[in-house]
Design a protein around this motif. Sequence first.
Motif, PDB file in Angstrom:
ATOM      1  N   LEU A   1     134.406 190.321  87.916  1.00 52.57           N
ATOM      2  CA  LEU A   1     135.205 190.037  86.727  1.00 52.57           C
ATOM      3  C   LEU A   1     135.060 188.583  86.320  1.00 52.57           C
ATOM      4  O   LEU A   1     134.829 188.255  85.164  1.00 52.57           O
ATOM      5  N   PHE A   2     135.207 187.689  87.279  1.00 50.54           N
ATOM      6  CA  PHE A   2     135.416 186.287  86.945  1.00 50.54           C
ATOM      7  C   PHE A   2     134.376 185.463  87.663  1.00 50.54           C
ATOM      8  O   PHE A   2     134.493 185.175  88.831  1.00 50.54           O
ATOM      9  N   GLU A   3     133.338 185.117  86.938  1.00 53.17           N
ATOM     10  CA  GLU A   3     132.244 184.360  87.548  1.00 53.17           C
ATOM     11  C   GLU A   3     132.069 183.077  86.760  1.00 53.17           C
ATOM     12  O   GLU A   3     131.445 183.045  85.706  1.00 53.17           O
ATOM     13  N   LEU A   4     132.677 181.991  87.252  1.00 48.51           N
ATOM     14  CA  LEU A   4     132.587 180.714  86.560  1.00 48.51           C
ATOM     15  C   LEU A   4     131.134 180.275  86.458  1.00 48.51           C
ATOM     16  O   LEU A   4     130.341 180.453  87.374  1.00 48.51           O
ATOM     17  N   LYS A   5     130.813 179.679  85.327  1.00 47.98           N
ATOM     18  CA  LYS A   5     129.417 179.327  85.059  1.00 47.98           C
ATOM     19  C   LYS A   5     129.060 177.969  85.653  1.00 47.98           C
ATOM     20  O   LYS A   5     129.851 177.027  85.613  1.00 47.98           O
ATOM     21  N   THR A   6     127.865 177.878  86.177  1.00 46.32           N
ATOM     22  CA  THR A   6     127.330 176.590  86.599  1.00 46.32           C
ATOM     23  C   THR A   6     126.512 176.015  85.450  1.00 46.32           C
ATOM     24  O   THR A   6     126.225 176.699  84.469  1.00 46.32           O
TER      25      THR A   6
ATOM     26  N   MET B   1     131.580 167.033  80.408  1.00 46.91           N
ATOM     27  CA  MET B   1     132.828 167.535  80.980  1.00 46.91           C
ATOM     28  C   MET B   1     133.586 168.429  79.995  1.00 46.91           C
ATOM     29  O   MET B   1     134.804 168.444  79.958  1.00 46.91           O
ATOM     30  N   ASN B   2     132.815 169.164  79.196  1.00 43.43           N
ATOM     31  CA  ASN B   2     133.385 170.132  78.248  1.00 43.43           C
ATOM     32  C   ASN B   2     134.305 169.492  77.209  1.00 43.43           C
ATOM     33  O   ASN B   2     135.256 170.113  76.728  1.00 43.43           O
ATOM     34  N   ALA B   3     134.007 168.234  76.863  1.00 51.23           N
ATOM     35  CA  ALA B   3     134.743 167.582  75.781  1.00 51.23           C
ATOM     36  C   ALA B   3     134.506 168.342  74.476  1.00 51.23           C
ATOM     37  O   ALA B   3     133.426 168.882  74.235  1.00 51.23           O
ATOM     38  N   PHE B   4     135.535 168.364  73.645  1.00 51.81           N
ATOM     39  CA  PHE B   4     135.441 169.114  72.403  1.00 51.81           C
ATOM     40  C   PHE B   4     134.550 168.413  71.382  1.00 51.81           C
ATOM     41  O   PHE B   4     134.648 167.206  71.170  1.00 51.81           O
TER      42      PHE B   4
ATOM     43  N   GLN C   1     149.449 188.641  74.987  1.00 54.18           N
ATOM     44  CA  GLN C   1     148.845 188.663  76.320  1.00 54.18           C
ATOM     45  C   GLN C   1     149.146 187.384  77.098  1.00 54.18           C
ATOM     46  O   GLN C   1     149.243 186.299  76.516  1.00 54.18           O
ATOM     47  N   PRO C   2     149.284 187.491  78.416  1.00 56.78           N
ATOM     48  CA  PRO C   2     149.350 186.271  79.226  1.00 56.78           C
ATOM     49  C   PRO C   2     148.019 185.528  79.176  1.00 56.78           C
ATOM     50  O   PRO C   2     146.952 186.151  79.222  1.00 56.78           O
ATOM     51  N   VAL C   3     148.101 184.205  79.062  1.00 54.08           N
ATOM     52  CA  VAL C   3     146.908 183.362  79.020  1.00 54.08           C
ATOM     53  C   VAL C   3     146.918 182.480  80.264  1.00 54.08           C
ATOM     54  O   VAL C   3     147.865 181.727  80.510  1.00 54.08           O
ATOM     55  N   LEU C   4     145.858 182.586  81.036  1.00 53.25           N
ATOM     56  CA  LEU C   4     145.729 181.870  82.301  1.00 53.25           C
ATOM     57  C   LEU C   4     144.711 180.751  82.159  1.00 53.25           C
ATOM     58  O   LEU C   4     143.572 180.984  81.757  1.00 53.25           O
ATOM     59  N   ALA C   5     145.123 179.526  82.495  1.00 51.22           N
ATOM     60  CA  ALA C   5     144.164 178.425  82.591  1.00 51.22           C
ATOM     61  C   ALA C   5     143.605 178.405  84.004  1.00 51.22           C
ATOM     62  O   ALA C   5     144.361 178.266  84.972  1.00 51.22           O
ATOM     63  N   ALA C   6     142.299 178.579  84.135  1.00 52.68           N
ATOM     64  CA  ALA C   6     141.619 178.508  85.431  1.00 52.68           C
ATOM     65  C   ALA C   6     140.956 177.141  85.505  1.00 52.68           C
ATOM     66  O   ALA C   6     139.863 176.929  84.971  1.00 52.68           O
ATOM     67  N   ILE C   7     141.617 176.202  86.161  1.00 45.13           N
ATOM     68  CA  ILE C   7     141.253 174.787  86.099  1.00 45.13           C
ATOM     69  C   ILE C   7     140.311 174.485  87.258  1.00 45.13           C
ATOM     70  O   ILE C   7     140.729 174.222  88.384  1.00 45.13           O
ATOM     71  N   ASN C   8     139.035 174.512  86.959  1.00 47.61           N
ATOM     72  CA  ASN C   8     137.998 174.391  87.971  1.00 47.61           C
ATOM     73  C   ASN C   8     137.641 172.952  88.309  1.00 47.61           C
ATOM     74  O   ASN C   8     136.918 172.704  89.275  1.00 47.61           O
ATOM     75  N   GLY C   9     138.117 171.987  87.528  1.00 51.52           N
ATOM     76  CA  GLY C   9     137.788 170.591  87.766  1.00 51.52           C
ATOM     77  C   GLY C   9     138.679 169.699  86.933  1.00 51.52           C
ATOM     78  O   GLY C   9     139.835 170.035  86.655  1.00 51.52           O
TER      79      GLY C   9
ATOM     80  N   ALA D   1     144.661 190.456  79.360  1.00 52.79           N
ATOM     81  CA  ALA D   1     144.884 189.095  79.850  1.00 52.79           C
ATOM     82  C   ALA D   1     143.724 188.239  79.378  1.00 52.79           C
ATOM     83  O   ALA D   1     142.612 188.724  79.188  1.00 52.79           O
ATOM     84  N   VAL D   2     144.001 186.950  79.180  1.00 51.95           N
ATOM     85  CA  VAL D   2     142.994 186.007  78.696  1.00 51.95           C
ATOM     86  C   VAL D   2     142.917 184.840  79.674  1.00 51.95           C
ATOM     87  O   VAL D   2     143.944 184.319  80.128  1.00 51.95           O
ATOM     88  N   VAL D   3     141.697 184.441  79.995  1.00 49.04           N
ATOM     89  CA  VAL D   3     141.452 183.305  80.883  1.00 49.04           C
ATOM     90  C   VAL D   3     140.698 182.237  80.102  1.00 49.04           C
ATOM     91  O   VAL D   3     139.720 182.531  79.409  1.00 49.04           O
ATOM     92  N   ILE D   4     141.150 180.992  80.214  1.00 47.27           N
ATOM     93  CA  ILE D   4     140.423 179.849  79.653  1.00 47.27           C
ATOM     94  C   ILE D   4     139.967 178.981  80.814  1.00 47.27           C
ATOM     95  O   ILE D   4     140.764 178.608  81.676  1.00 47.27           O
ATOM     96  N   THR D   5     138.678 178.664  80.854  1.00 49.25           N
ATOM     97  CA  THR D   5     138.136 177.853  81.938  1.00 49.25           C
ATOM     98  C   THR D   5     137.026 176.961  81.398  1.00 49.25           C
ATOM     99  O   THR D   5     136.759 176.947  80.184  1.00 49.25           O
ATOM    100  N   GLY D   6     136.401 176.199  82.283  1.00 49.24           N
ATOM    101  CA  GLY D   6     135.341 175.291  81.873  1.00 49.24           C
ATOM    102  C   GLY D   6     134.053 175.556  82.618  1.00 49.24           C
ATOM    103  O   GLY D   6     134.058 176.057  83.738  1.00 49.24           O
ATOM    104  N   ALA D   7     132.952 175.202  82.000  1.00 54.71           N
ATOM    105  CA  ALA D   7     131.638 175.332  82.636  1.00 54.71           C
ATOM    106  C   ALA D   7     131.375 174.131  83.533  1.00 54.71           C
ATOM    107  O   ALA D   7     131.878 173.030  83.299  1.00 54.71           O
ATOM    108  N   GLY D   8     130.571 174.347  84.552  1.00 54.03           N
ATOM    109  CA  GLY D   8     130.181 173.246  85.416  1.00 54.03           C
ATOM    110  C   GLY D   8     131.315 172.749  86.280  1.00 54.03           C
ATOM    111  O   GLY D   8     132.108 173.527  86.803  1.00 54.03           O
ATOM    112  N   LYS D   9     131.451 171.433  86.396  1.00 55.10           N
ATOM    113  CA  LYS D   9     132.378 170.830  87.360  1.00 55.10           C
ATOM    114  C   LYS D   9     133.690 170.376  86.752  1.00 55.10           C
ATOM    115  O   LYS D   9     134.539 169.822  87.455  1.00 55.10           O
ATOM    116  N   ALA D  10     133.888 170.584  85.451  1.00 52.74           N
ATOM    117  CA  ALA D  10     135.116 170.141  84.794  1.00 52.74           C
ATOM    118  C   ALA D  10     135.752 171.283  84.023  1.00 52.74           C
ATOM    119  O   ALA D  10     135.078 172.227  83.607  1.00 52.74           O
ATOM    120  N   PHE D  11     137.056 171.185  83.828  1.00 48.32           N
ATOM    121  CA  PHE D  11     137.760 172.102  82.940  1.00 48.32           C
ATOM    122  C   PHE D  11     137.572 171.633  81.499  1.00 48.32           C
ATOM    123  O   PHE D  11     136.927 172.278  80.702  1.00 48.32           O
TER     124      PHE D  11
END
Length: 280
Positions: free
Chosen positions: A8-13, A41-44, A117-125, A67-77
């Motif tokens: 389901l949830f495979e964060l991107k490198t 670092m996924n800056a907008f 829907q619940p929105v989950l922040a998956a803070i990877n960095g 459900a909705v997940v917001i996350t970041g690619a690589g080493k930062a959120f």
Amino acid sequence: MTFRTARLFELKTEDDMSDDRLLFEASDGVAILTLNRPEVMNAFEDGMREALFDQLDACATDPSIRAVVITGAGKAFCAGGDIASMAKLQEDNDVSIVETRMNIAGQVIQQIRRMPQPVLAAINGAAAGGGMNLALACDLRIASDRAVFAESFVKIGLVPDWGGFDFLTKLVGTSKAMELMMLGDRIDATEAHRLGLVNRVVPDAEFRDEAAKLARRLADGPPETLAAIKEGVYRGVDSSLPETLSYEYKTQRRLFLRDDAREGMKAFLEKRPAVYENRD
């Protein structure tokens, strides 16, 4: 319907990234939105805020998304705004684009709050500036133990945006919010958890699996009930006790004969997991 957990949830490198600055994928009721500028670092950048709003807006009206997940690619959120871009606007003495960006950011965080829907922040960095406040706008937050947080606006002479004055102050109180915003110091995930900024901190090696499990639990829950809880919690922050009791009364009465409650009680009595279906 019970959703699968596999893949389901495979964060991107960084090696997995395409040219798209916001990635979207949906699997068995969970939508994953990945901010995708790992090189900064996924800056907008322009277009990313709009894309994020559009995807959230589409998810909000899609009953198959639970459900909705917001996350970041690589080493930062997310590092927030692109400072190089902002510096260019200063050189041009142009605030019009800043106004546009802030307006869209406001639409994003309001959409997160009002969607059912619940929105989950998956803070990877790292989550800094607007990136930190985007995370705070989400309903739940799970962080890797390598994540760091900073209300870093003061470091470049600006004030918090993306709703930070509202979210941070309500979560930690005025004194701590003043400290974090006026000093702009970094805090680690353990301190963020102690302050109540994140719900869970997990070892980085287990982060993907734990984020997936949490997203799955949300997606497997009763959708109408979760939507009502979300609305009730945010109402409760600013409502009087009589207003809160009125909401509870009206909502409980509305949900009591709905399919979610019937299935939940039936499953409880039959000593089995409840299976909640999508609602159109």
